[in-house]
Design an enzyme around this catalytic site. Structure first.
Site, mmCIF file in Angstrom:
data_model
loop_
_atom_site.group_PDB
_atom_site.id
_atom_site.type_symbol
_atom_site.label_atom_id
_atom_site.label_comp_id
_atom_site.label_asym_id
_atom_site.label_seq_id
_atom_site.Cartn_x
_atom_site.Cartn_y
_atom_site.Cartn_z
ATOM 1 N N PHE A 138 0.863 -1.186 0.000
ATOM 2 C CA PHE A 138 0.000 0.000 0.000
ATOM 3 C C PHE A 138 0.892 1.226 0.000
ATOM 4 O O PHE A 138 1.729 1.399 0.887
ATOM 5 C CB PHE A 138 -0.926 0.026 1.218
ATOM 6 C CG PHE A 138 -1.875 1.204 1.192
ATOM 7 C CD1 PHE A 138 -3.059 1.132 0.478
ATOM 8 C CD2 PHE A 138 -1.551 2.390 1.838
ATOM 9 C CE1 PHE A 138 -3.922 2.220 0.418
ATOM 10 C CE2 PHE A 138 -2.398 3.480 1.778
ATOM 11 C CZ PHE A 138 -3.594 3.398 1.074
ATOM 12 N N ASP A 223 9.323 2.418 1.482
ATOM 13 C CA ASP A 223 8.171 3.155 2.001
ATOM 14 C C ASP A 223 8.072 2.834 3.493
ATOM 15 O O ASP A 223 7.610 1.765 3.883
ATOM 16 C CB ASP A 223 6.909 2.710 1.251
ATOM 17 C CG ASP A 223 5.631 3.360 1.770
ATOM 18 O OD1 ASP A 223 5.646 3.907 2.890
ATOM 19 O OD2 ASP A 223 4.603 3.289 1.071
ATOM 20 N N LYS A 252 3.013 9.912 8.493
ATOM 21 C CA LYS A 252 2.290 9.517 9.690
ATOM 22 C C LYS A 252 2.825 10.110 10.994
ATOM 23 O O LYS A 252 2.391 11.146 11.441
ATOM 24 C CB LYS A 252 2.171 8.002 9.748
ATOM 25 C CG LYS A 252 1.218 7.432 8.675
ATOM 26 C CD LYS A 252 0.917 5.980 8.907
ATOM 27 C CE LYS A 252 -0.012 5.408 7.827
ATOM 28 N NZ LYS A 252 -1.366 5.978 7.848
#
Length: 402
Positions: A138, A223, A252
């Site tokens: 993702f 990532d 995040k």
């Protein structure tokens, strides 16, 4: 307003792009949140790994308050003091050399995709633009990062998708090697897949991927939007593997709850970008980067990475103990405070039963329970969460074996 009133207004005015749980959170402190009806919850979702310092960490709150009174925004036409300070902190504490700031993980991955293509066209040839990503990955919701995401369910309804992406199984070196061709410019992966179901890369696999990229002249992109910044028990997930990426993306947890993203790169890759090649109006703004400086210093100075490593192992062992009691729990996996349990049963019902008892967790794909506590969590709070989870499992699955 109470939960019911807020939900009614939200249903009327907010686009339905999220499947939301039936409560409105209005306040948070540490590992606790409160809904609009005044109910308290132990938060093991942490804003999907955003609130790694817990809610409203005093250092972040103080930094935001101070910066709001000084300078909220200015253009990247000018140098921005907290942006430079945060970039210095990131570079001096990682294996990367330069930083580009944006506002989210998807934007950070967009920047990584663009940089990889720009670099490859200069170093491998004009037809080198393809990026190999992993099944179950993702990487975001923009058209390019959506396409980079190796899950077909996210692609439905958005064709035609941008060209230039191939997918191979995670932890499968032979498939990756077979996918490399003359158009390949980079390999992009999460060292620990979060949204895909909490799957960690094997150490020998990542080391072999690094060697393959070196042999083929490809960039390696990690990532670390969800798995970075202490969550796996290491400041950056790549450190556990002993493998340095050419490009790494963060977001995040980077600013303790304030929206921010960052794309870091080694000098050889970063040099491919010049003025005008990429930009973001709000990227690296004074408010977000001041919060980022405070959050990153807290991460470095308050023992939180070590807490994630030590208590993450304790939490893992407690989840394994539950799995021995409930045969429907078929696999415990993950690292640090990024943990998941595969469940042969209704994961969503377990999430709801936990919520009723004051514990917030979430589910993935209907068969994985995911746990993302703040890095500030205590052993007592883990024990409380385990006790609630056990009650929820007994309700949904039936009495455990012990």
């Amino acid at each position: 307003m109470d939960n019911a009133a807020l939900i009614a207004l939200g249903e009327k005015y907010v686009m339905r792009t999220y499947g939301r749980y039936p409560l409105a959170l209005v306040r948070g402190e540490g590992a606790r949140v409160w809904d609009a009806d005044g109910r308290e919850y132990l938060d093991f979702v942490s804003g999907l790994a955003v609130n790694s310092l817990g809610h409203c960490h005093p250092r972040v709150v103080a930094a935001v308050r101070e910066q709001v009174g000084k300078l909220i925004h200015c253009s990247n036409l000018y140098w921005i003091e907290p942006q430079v300070e945060l970039a210095q902190l990131l570079v001096e504490n990682s294996a990367l050399d330069k930083v580009f700031f944006c506002n989210s993980g998807a934007e950070a991955n967009e920047a990584a995709i663009k940089l990889a293509r720009k670099y490859a066209k200069e170093h491998r040839g004009p037809e080198s633009y393809e990026i190999i990503t992993m099944r179950r990955s993702f990487h975001g919701r923009t058209l390019a990062t959506l396409t980079a995401t190796g899950q077909e369910k996210f692609h439905r309804g958005f064709a035609p998708l941008p060209a230039g992406f191939k997918y191979v199984p995670f932890n499968d070196l032979a498939s990756l090697r077979a996918a490399v061709g003359p158009r390949t410019c980079a390999v992009m992966l999460e060292p620990v897949q979060g949204e895909g179901g909490v799957y960690a890369a094997n150490k020998d696999y990542l080391q072999a991927v690094r060697a393959l990229c070196d042999d083929e002249g490809l960039l390696l992109i990690f990532d670390e939007v969800q798995c970075g910044l202490g969550r796996t028990g290491y400041l950056f997930a790549y450190q556990y593997y002993g493998v340095e990426p050419d490009i790494m993306t963060l977001a995040k947890a980077l600013a303790g709850g304030v929206p921010i993203g960052a794309m870091l790169a080694k000098e050889k890759a970063a040099a491919a970008f010049g003025p005008g090649d990429h930009a973001s109006t709000f990227g690296g703004n004074p408010l977000a980067t001041a919060a980022g400086v405070a959050a990153f210093k807290a991460l470095l100075e308050e023992g939180l990475v070590e807490n994630a490593r030590v208590l993450g192992e304790y939490f893992y062992q407690e989840l394994e103990r539950l799995a021995r009691e409930f045969p429907q729990l078929t696999d415990v996996r993950g690292r640090g405070f990024l943990l998941g349990i595969e469940i042969d049963g209704p994961a969503d019902a377990v999430v709801a039963a936990c919520q009723e008892r004051g514990l917030l967790i979430n589910s993935l794909h209907g068969h994985v329970l995911r746990f993302l506590p703040p890095l500030t969590i205590s052993k007592d709070e883990i024990d409380q969460a385990i006790a609630i989870l056990k009650e929820a499992l007994q309700e949904v699955l039936g009495q455990g074996a012990n």
